[in-house]
Design a protein around this motif. Sequence first.
Motif, short mmCIF file in Angstrom:
data_model
loop_
_atom_site.label_atom_id
_atom_site.label_comp_id
_atom_site.label_asym_id
_atom_site.label_seq_id
_atom_site.Cartn_x
_atom_site.Cartn_y
_atom_site.Cartn_z
N ARG A 1 8.50 8.16 -9.94
CA ARG A 1 8.03 9.17 -10.88
C ARG A 1 8.40 8.78 -12.32
N ASN A 2 9.13 7.69 -12.46
CA ASN A 2 9.57 7.20 -13.75
C ASN A 2 8.63 6.06 -14.18
N VAL A 3 7.98 6.22 -15.30
CA VAL A 3 6.99 5.25 -15.76
C VAL A 3 7.61 3.86 -15.94
N LEU A 4 8.79 3.79 -16.51
CA LEU A 4 9.44 2.50 -16.73
C LEU A 4 9.77 1.83 -15.39
N ASP A 5 10.30 2.59 -14.43
CA ASP A 5 10.60 2.02 -13.11
C ASP A 5 9.33 1.52 -12.43
N PHE A 6 8.24 2.29 -12.52
CA PHE A 6 7.00 1.83 -11.90
C PHE A 6 6.49 0.57 -12.58
N ILE B 1 0.85 -1.19 0.00
CA ILE B 1 0.00 0.00 0.00
C ILE B 1 0.89 1.24 0.00
N CYS B 2 0.56 2.17 -0.89
CA CYS B 2 1.23 3.47 -0.88
C CYS B 2 0.16 4.55 -0.95
N TYR B 3 0.55 5.76 -0.60
CA TYR B 3 -0.38 6.88 -0.61
C TYR B 3 -0.73 7.28 -2.04
N LYS B 4 0.30 7.40 -2.89
CA LYS B 4 0.12 7.74 -4.31
C LYS B 4 1.13 6.94 -5.12
N ILE B 5 0.80 6.69 -6.36
CA ILE B 5 1.70 5.93 -7.23
C ILE B 5 3.06 6.60 -7.34
N ASP B 6 3.10 7.92 -7.39
CA ASP B 6 4.39 8.59 -7.56
C ASP B 6 5.29 8.49 -6.33
#
Length: 123
Positions: A82-87, A73-78
Amino acid sequence: MNIAIYARKSVYSDKSDSVDAQVKICKEYAQNNFTVTTILVYEDEGFTGADTHRPGFERLMEDVMSKKIDVLICYKIDRISRNVLDFSKTFNTLQEKDVQFVSVKEQIDTSTPLGRAMMYICS
């Protein structure tokens, strides 16, 4: 269920919620939506989300790989990245290890069919 909470705040921004506030919100979500066995908290204060080289995040992913976690669980995806590939890589690893993902702010919970669909749309 073993719940992991990940919180991050960069030193460069005073606008985002504190790490403590993020953890509190995530704990409330966990307790209201899951049968909680354990809550593990991973924090990185003062680290950018531009990459994944953060001590708390690296410990989190070690525990994911060791199958110590059922839900992240996280508060926000970022807060994850903040890097789309890393996420995308992180989310793929979570899926491979059968770890559900929750972003409280974006209301994404992959333990539900609607949450999984929403995550695929966002991806």
